[in-house]
Design a protein around this motif. Structure first.
Motif, PDB file in Angstrom:
ATOM      1  N   GLY A 112       1.464  81.728  69.412  1.00  0.00           N
ATOM      2  CA  GLY A 112       0.575  81.177  68.391  1.00  0.00           C
ATOM      3  C   GLY A 112       1.116  79.897  67.787  1.00  0.00           C
ATOM      4  O   GLY A 112       0.381  78.931  67.585  1.00  0.00           O
ATOM      5  N   ILE A 113       2.430  79.881  67.519  1.00  0.00           N
ATOM      6  CA  ILE A 113       3.054  78.677  66.980  1.00  0.00           C
ATOM      7  C   ILE A 113       2.941  77.534  67.982  1.00  0.00           C
ATOM      8  O   ILE A 113       2.620  76.397  67.633  1.00  0.00           O
ATOM      9  CB  ILE A 113       4.537  78.950  66.640  1.00  0.00           C
ATOM     10  N   GLY A 114       3.185  77.853  69.260  1.00  0.00           N
ATOM     11  CA  GLY A 114       3.102  76.834  70.306  1.00  0.00           C
ATOM     12  C   GLY A 114       1.706  76.260  70.449  1.00  0.00           C
ATOM     13  O   GLY A 114       1.527  75.060  70.666  1.00  0.00           O
ATOM     14  N   CYS A 115       0.678  77.118  70.306  1.00  0.00           N
ATOM     15  CA  CYS A 115      -0.710  76.665  70.446  1.00  0.00           C
ATOM     16  C   CYS A 115      -1.195  75.920  69.211  1.00  0.00           C
ATOM     17  O   CYS A 115      -2.152  75.143  69.282  1.00  0.00           O
ATOM     18  CB  CYS A 115      -1.628  77.858  70.708  1.00  0.00           C
ATOM     19  N   THR A 116      -0.567  76.168  68.058  1.00  0.00           N
ATOM     20  CA  THR A 116      -1.044  75.588  66.799  1.00  0.00           C
ATOM     21  C   THR A 116      -0.433  74.217  66.525  1.00  0.00           C
ATOM     22  O   THR A 116      -1.133  73.287  66.127  1.00  0.00           O
ATOM     23  CB  THR A 116      -0.733  76.542  65.627  1.00  0.00           C
ATOM     24  N   ILE A 117       0.872  74.091  66.707  1.00  0.00           N
ATOM     25  CA  ILE A 117       1.531  72.811  66.407  1.00  0.00           C
ATOM     26  C   ILE A 117       1.113  71.774  67.435  1.00  0.00           C
ATOM     27  O   ILE A 117       1.375  71.913  68.619  1.00  0.00           O
ATOM     28  CB  ILE A 117       3.063  72.961  66.426  1.00  0.00           C
ATOM     29  N   GLY A 118       0.463  70.740  66.962  1.00  0.00           N
ATOM     30  CA  GLY A 118      -0.006  69.694  67.872  1.00  0.00           C
ATOM     31  C   GLY A 118      -0.186  68.386  67.127  1.00  0.00           C
ATOM     32  O   GLY A 118       0.437  68.149  66.081  1.00  0.00           O
ATOM     33  N   THR A 119      -1.070  67.543  67.618  1.00  0.00           N
ATOM     34  CA  THR A 119      -1.250  66.217  67.033  1.00  0.00           C
ATOM     35  C   THR A 119      -1.899  66.266  65.654  1.00  0.00           C
ATOM     36  O   THR A 119      -1.780  65.319  64.882  1.00  0.00           O
ATOM     37  CB  THR A 119      -2.102  65.342  67.967  1.00  0.00           C
ATOM     38  N   GLY A 120      -2.594  67.368  65.323  1.00  0.00           N
ATOM     39  CA  GLY A 120      -3.157  67.494  63.984  1.00  0.00           C
ATOM     40  C   GLY A 120      -2.071  67.480  62.929  1.00  0.00           C
ATOM     41  O   GLY A 120      -2.251  66.962  61.828  1.00  0.00           O
ATOM     42  N   TYR A 121      -0.942  68.043  63.284  1.00  0.00           N
ATOM     43  CA  TYR A 121       0.223  68.060  62.385  1.00  0.00           C
ATOM     44  C   TYR A 121       1.052  66.790  62.556  1.00  0.00           C
ATOM     45  O   TYR A 121       1.423  66.135  61.575  1.00  0.00           O
ATOM     46  CB  TYR A 121       1.055  69.304  62.681  1.00  0.00           C
ATOM     47  N   PHE A 122       1.340  66.410  63.780  1.00  0.00           N
ATOM     48  CA  PHE A 122       2.236  65.287  64.038  1.00  0.00           C
ATOM     49  C   PHE A 122       1.626  63.919  63.717  1.00  0.00           C
ATOM     50  O   PHE A 122       2.341  62.984  63.387  1.00  0.00           O
ATOM     51  CB  PHE A 122       2.680  65.286  65.501  1.00  0.00           C
ATOM     52  N   LEU A 123       0.307  63.778  63.840  1.00  0.00           N
ATOM     53  CA  LEU A 123      -0.328  62.480  63.601  1.00  0.00           C
ATOM     54  C   LEU A 123      -1.401  62.561  62.516  1.00  0.00           C
ATOM     55  O   LEU A 123      -1.457  61.711  61.634  1.00  0.00           O
ATOM     56  CB  LEU A 123      -0.943  61.953  64.906  1.00  0.00           C
ATOM     57  N   GLY A 124      -2.248  63.602  62.566  1.00  0.00           N
ATOM     58  CA  GLY A 124      -3.349  63.716  61.605  1.00  0.00           C
ATOM     59  C   GLY A 124      -2.880  63.786  60.169  1.00  0.00           C
ATOM     60  O   GLY A 124      -3.585  63.335  59.254  1.00  0.00           O
TER      61      GLY A 124
END
Length: 440
Positions: free
Chosen positions: A21-33
Motif C-alpha cells: 500500500g505504501i509503495g502504491c501510494t507514494i508517487g508524484t502527488g507527494y513528490f511534485l504535487g
C-alpha cells in the motif's frame, strides 16, 4: 450482483499488504504535487496534510471494516452495489476507473516535467510517450514480473524519502554549508504560517488528499490476504507510516527555505536543499522521484486494467474486457488497450496544453478520487448494521471534510479548471448510468 463471501486463500501477510500500500501510494502527488500546495498556503501545508491524514483514516476505517466482514474482488464497487443498487456499483466503478486514468495522466506529465531537468529542450509529450511505452512493457511481464519490479521500485523511493529527511535535519542543524542560506525557521505569526490566507489553505487541501490517493489498495487487495480479518491492521500501519513520512518531510521543507522559492515544476524536496553544496543530491533525488512516479504510474495502469476486468465480469462493462489472452501471460489485453487509450489522451493533451496541464489533471484526479471516497463512507453507513451515533457522526464528518476539500478547488482560479473537468466526467458517467438503467 450477488456473490458468496470469498473463500480464496491469499498469499499476503498483513505487513506485506501494508508495504504494498505504501509503495502504491507514494508517487508524484507527494513528490511534485505538494509543491503546488505549498505555493498556495505556505508552511500551513503541514496542517493540510494532518487534515488529509485524518480524512483518509476515516475512509480507510469504513472500507477496512467492510473488507474484513465481506472481502470481495470488486471491493468498494461491490459494496456500493449492495448498499444502493446496481446503478451505484456501476457509477462507482466507472468513476474510479476515470479517476485512475486521470491519476495515471497526472503521473505521466509529472514524470515528463521532472525529466526536463536534464533535457529542457525536449517537449513534454516525447517523455510522456516514452514512459507510457515503458509502463506497458512492465505490465506485459505479467503479475509475477510486475510484483517483482514494484517491490524493487518501492524500496528505492522509500529509501529516497528517508535520505531526504536525514539530510534535511543535517541542513537544519548546520551539518552542511550553503550559499546565501536563509532558513525561515518555524513561523511565529499567522501571516507567516498562512501565506496564502485562509483561501489558499482551503485550496491546498486537495493536494494533500491527493498524496494519500492509493489507500483503496487495502480494499482491492484484501482478497489476497492470508487472514482477511487483518485488513484493518494493514491499513493502520500503512497510514501511520505515510502520515509520519509526509508530515515530517513537508515540515522540514518549509522550514529550510521561504515559500517564494518553491516552484510547482520542481519537487519541494529538491528546492529545500538547493542552496546547499549538494549538487549530487539534486540529480540523484530527481532520479529517485522519477523511479517513484514511474512505480506509482505502472501500479495505477495495472490497477485500471484489473478493475475493468472486474467491471466486465459484473456486467458493468462489455464482456470483451474480461477476456484474457493465454499467449500473453493470461493478461486481459482488451482492458490494457483501453487503458492505453487513456495514456494516449494524456500524451496528446501534453502536446496541446503543456503549461498548466499538470495542475488541471492533478486537481481533477484528486476530486474524482474524493467522490469515490465519499461513496465508500456512504456505503458503509448504509451496510453496517451495528453502528452507533459516534459511528454515524464520524462518517458524516468525513463526508463533510471531503466536500469542503472539493469546493476549495473553486477558491483558486489557477486550479479551478480541474473542478470543471471532474464535473464533466461525472455528468458523462451519470448519463450513461441513466441510459443503462432505462435499457435494463
Amino acid at each position: 450482483m450477488t456473490r458468496q463471501k470469498s473463500s480464496t486463500k491469499g498469499d499476503l501477510t498483513w505487513w506485506q499488504l501494508s508495504l504494498t500500500g505504501i509503495g502504491c501510494t507514494i508517487g508524484t502527488g507527494y513528490f511534485l504535487g505538494s509543491s503546488i500546495g505549498i505555493s498556495l498556503t505556505g508552511p500551513s501545508i503541514v496542517f493540510s496534510f494532518i487534515l488529509a491524514a485524518l480524512g483518509t483514516y476515516i475512509v480507510f476505517h469504513f472500507l477496512a471494516k467492510m473488507s474484513a466482514d465481506d472481502p470481495q474482488e470488486g471491493s468498494f464497487c461491490y459494496y456500493a452495489n449492495k448498499a444502493f443498487g446496481k446503478w451505484a456499483g456501476f457509477s462507482c466503478g466507472w468513476n474510479y476507473w476515470s479517476s485512475s486514468i486521470l491519476i495515471m495522466g497526472s503521473q505521466l506529465i509529472a514524470l515528463s516535467i521532472l525529466t526536463q531537468l536534464w533535457f529542457p529542450n525536449i517537449p513534454l509529450w516525447v517523455f510522456a510517450a516514452m514512459y507510457s511505452i515503458l509502463a506497458i512493457l512492465v505490465v506485459l511481464l505479467g503479475t509475477k514480473g510486475f510484483d517483482k519490479v514494484e517491490d524493487i521500485l518501492a524500496v528505492i523511493k522509500t529509501a529516497a524519502i528517508i535520505i531526504f529527511i536525514i539530510m534535511a535535519f543535517g541542513a537544519l542543524f548546520g551539518w552542511f554549508t550553503g550559499t546565501n542560506v536563509k532558513q525561515p525557521g518555524i513561523p511565529n505569526s499567522l501571516k507567516q504560517l498562512f501565506t496564502g490566507g485562509w483561501q489558499g489553505f482551503w485550496s491546498s487541501l486537495i493536494y494533500a488528499f491527493y498524496a494519500f490517493g492509493g489507500i483503496e489498495v487495502i480494499g482491492l487487495m484484501t482478497i489476497r490476504l492470508k487472514k482477511k480479518e487483518d485488513a484493518p491492521k494493514s491499513g493502520k500501519l500503512m497510514l501511520l507510516l505515510l502520515a509520519l513520512i509526509y508530515i515530517v518531510s513537508i515540515g522540514l521543507s518549509v522550514t529550510l527555505v521561504s515559500v517564494e522559492a518553491f516552484d510547482p515544476n520542481e519537487s519541494p524536496f529538491i528546492t529545500a536543499l538547493a542552496d546547499y553544496h549538494l549538487s549530487y543530491f539534486k540529480h540523484g533525488f530527481n532520479a529517485a522521484i522519477i523511479i517513484a512516479g514511474f512505480s506509482a504510474m505502472t501500479a495505477t495502469l495495472f490497477g485500471v486494467m484489473t478493475l475493468l476486468v472486474t467491471l466486465a465480469k459484473d456486467g458493468d462493462a462489455p464482456q470483451l474486457f474480461a477476456k484474457k489472452i493465454n499467449k500473453f501471460k493470461n493478461l486481459p489485453l482488451p482492458s490494457l488497450a483501453l487503458a492505453t487509450v487513456g495514456l494516449l489522451a494524456s500524451i496528446i493533451i501534453a502536446l496541446l496544453l503543456p503549461e498548466k496541464i499538470y495542475e488541471y489533471i492533478t486537481t481533477a484526479a484528486g476530486i474524482l478520487l474524493l467522490y469515490n471516497w465519499a461513496c465508500i463512507i456512504a456505503s458503509s453507513l448504509k451496510l453496517q448494521k451495528q453502528r452507533n451515533r459516534l459511528h454515524s457522526f464520524v462518517g458524516l464528518f468525513g463526508v463533510l471534510l471531503l466536500g469542503i476539500t472539493v469546493i476549495g478547488t473553486l477558491a483558486e482560479k489557477s486550479i479551478r479548471p480541474g473542478f470543471y473537468i471532474s464535473i464533466l466526467l461525472l455528468i458523462i458517467i451519470g448519463i450513461v448510468t441513466i441510459y443503462r438503467n432505462k435499457k435494463s
